[in-house]
Design an enzyme around this catalytic site. Structure first.
Site, PDB file in Angstrom:
ATOM      1  N   ALA A   1       0.840  -1.203   0.000  1.00 27.59           N
ATOM      2  CA  ALA A   1       0.000   0.000   0.000  1.00 27.59           C
ATOM      3  C   ALA A   1       0.881   1.262   0.000  1.00 27.59           C
ATOM      4  O   ALA A   1       1.854   1.336  -0.752  1.00 27.59           O
ATOM      5  CB  ALA A   1      -0.975  -0.041   1.172  1.00 27.59           C
ATOM      6  N   CYS A   2       0.555   2.228   0.849  1.00 27.77           N
ATOM      7  CA  CYS A   2       1.266   3.510   0.829  1.00 27.77           C
ATOM      8  C   CYS A   2       2.749   3.371   1.176  1.00 27.77           C
ATOM      9  O   CYS A   2       3.522   4.305   0.943  1.00 27.77           O
ATOM     10  CB  CYS A   2       0.629   4.492   1.806  1.00 27.77           C
ATOM     11  SG  CYS A   2      -0.947   5.088   1.229  1.00 27.77           S
ATOM     12  N   SER A   3       3.140   2.248   1.763  1.00 32.40           N
ATOM     13  CA  SER A   3       4.550   2.081   2.130  1.00 32.40           C
ATOM     14  C   SER A   3       5.333   1.293   1.082  1.00 32.40           C
ATOM     15  O   SER A   3       6.486   0.927   1.330  1.00 32.40           O
ATOM     16  CB  SER A   3       4.662   1.390   3.490  1.00 32.40           C
ATOM     17  OG  SER A   3       4.187   2.255   4.490  1.00 32.40           O
TER      18      SER A   3
ATOM     19  N   SER B   1       2.086   5.285  -2.392  1.00 35.09           N
ATOM     20  CA  SER B   1       3.514   5.051  -2.095  1.00 35.09           C
ATOM     21  C   SER B   1       4.440   6.105  -2.695  1.00 35.09           C
ATOM     22  O   SER B   1       5.566   6.277  -2.245  1.00 35.09           O
ATOM     23  CB  SER B   1       3.924   3.674  -2.607  1.00 35.09           C
ATOM     24  OG  SER B   1       4.010   3.651  -4.005  1.00 35.09           O
TER      25      SER B   1
END
Ligand SMILES: CC(C)(COP(=O)(O)OP(=O)(O)OC[C@H]1O[C@@H](n2cnc3c(N)ncnc32)[C@H](O)[C@@H]1OP(=O)(O)O)[C@@H](O)C(=O)NCCC(=O)NCCS
Length: 379
Positions: free
Chosen positions: A156-158, A339
């Protein structure tokens, strides 16, 4: 591929950015949502009426003023409210690979790197256009790599920071010397443009990070001092789209209603409250383990989800209110690009730093997941 018995010191040689040309301002976004709400309410007199969205709310609650998308026309059409990116035949490059390749080419050019010297491509993003063949393998092919390997990873965002650590570990172990981490984020595809709570959140972009062994890097680069990753399960950011959806008997995406869990959904306030302390503590502990503290940090390139979150995290780490120079914002014009956010911030705001300056790239988001990468400029 070069195999080294002893690994090398990993560095960031360069980054690349592809920004789609279409821009949706908050005013335009809210006007289309409100027109949709009027139509929905007129067509569904028995249903709970939809309330208007507002530009003031969006700017105050998130800091977002506009976002880029691949093609805005269908998104802002109140009769459609979804992106329309026509399906391409299998012998044409896929959209996600296309924007990924553009970001990779930018990074390669900035480093003066010949593609034949690259050992691996990691496509690290919060959504993949298909299950297989991997997006990374298509990008590898399109870039003209004659050897090496690629695979997709989703945190996901990481995703970008997890990709950087994975690439750095390949270099430390000697399994690769030059790795492209690429983050094509077509977030317009997973955003529910009919949901007032979240319709303003995301934007499309692609970034790339060239992680390499120090001895082959260009003279100006960023030494990776340390990387750290963390995950902790939470349902507060969730997307239930998946290959088993058809087995549930309702089709892959249920389009009815303003809320729909086969697209992005979140409990934004809970995310805000829980992630800020988690990330602040993680950064401080990671810094201490490297013999660093907030006073050593020249700049923080934080995940771009919410200016309020970033203000609180930066304040906790630095010990004072961060200036725009210490913690630059890009979400005002890019929105949340999942990300890619911290990488856009790094890409646009690193040239002015001096040799020896230390900075932090940090991401956080669904999972929960968080990643921190401390870097020092070499010039
Ligand atoms: C999403 C976010 C901007 C929402 O801001 P918030 O201040 O928490 O707002 P809330 O959802 O609690 O809503 C507050 C009020 O505004 C209203 N509201 C929500 N969306 C609105 C909109 N588009 N326009 C106008 N009002 C709106 C709500 O109905 C609520 O009204 P109420 O107080 O009468 O119930 C914020 O929570 C956030 O950014 N959280 C972090 C999210 C994050 O980082 N996610 C990671 C994703 S990768």
């Amino acid at each position: 591929m070069s195999q080294h018995a002893h690994g090398d010191t990993p560095v960031i040689s360069s980054t690349g950015l592809f920004t789609p040309s279409h821009i949706i301002s908050n005013a335009e976004l809210v006007a289309s949502f409100n027109a949709y709400a009027d139509r929905y309410n007129a067509a569904n007199p028995q249903a709970e009426p939809l309330t208007y969205s507002s530009v003031e709310f969006v700017e105050k609650a998130s800091g977002i003023k506009s976002r880029h998308v691949i093609d805005k026309r269908a998104i802002v059409d109140p009769d459609i409210m979804e992106p329309r990116y026509p399906e391409r035949p299998d012998d044409q490059i896929s959209l996600m690979a296309e924007i990924g390749v553009a970001a990779c080419r930018d990074a390669l050019e900035r480093a003066g790197r010949n593609i034949q010297d690259v050992d691996a491509v990691l496509c690290a993003a919060s959504n993949m256009q298909r299950a297989y063949p991997a997006m990374a393998v298509e990008i590898q092919h399109e870039l003209g790599m004659q050897r090496g390997f690629g695979f997709d990873m989703n945190v996901a965002c990481s995703s970008a920071t997890f990709g950087i650590q994975t690439a750095a570990d390949y270099i430390r172990s000697g399994n690769a010397r030059s790795v492209l981490v690429v983050n094509p984020e077509i977030t317009s595809g997973h955003l529910n443009w009919r949901d007032r709570d979240s319709h303003f959140i995301f934007g499309d972009v692609a970034t790339a990070i060239l992680v390499e062994a120090k001895d082959m890097a260009p003279a100006q680069h960023w030494e990776i001092l340390g990387t750290r990753l963390k995950t902790q399960f939470s349902n507060n950011i969730r997307n239930n789209f998946g290959f088993l959806n058809r087995a549930h008997g309702q089709g892959p995406v249920d389009q009815s209603g303003p809320r729909n869990d086969k697209l992005f959904v979140q409990e934004g306030r809970k995310v805000f409250k829980e992630v800020v302390p988690m990330v602040g503590q993680m950064i401080i502990e990671h810094a201490e383990s490297l013999g660093l503290s907030g006073t050593n940090l020249r700049r923080m390139w934080l995940h771009q989800a919410n200016t309020g979150m970033n203000r609180l995290i930066a304040q906790k780490v630095l010990g004072h209110e961060a200036s725009e120079d210490e913690s630059p914002t890009v979400l005002d014009t890019y929105a949340n690009t999942s990300s890619a956010g911290s990488i856009i911030a790094f890409h646009k705001h690193n040239e002015d730093l001096a040799a020896g300056d230390i900075g932090l790239i940090c991401s956080f988001g669904a999972g929960y997941s968080a990643g921190s990468v401390f870097v020092r400029k070499v010039a």
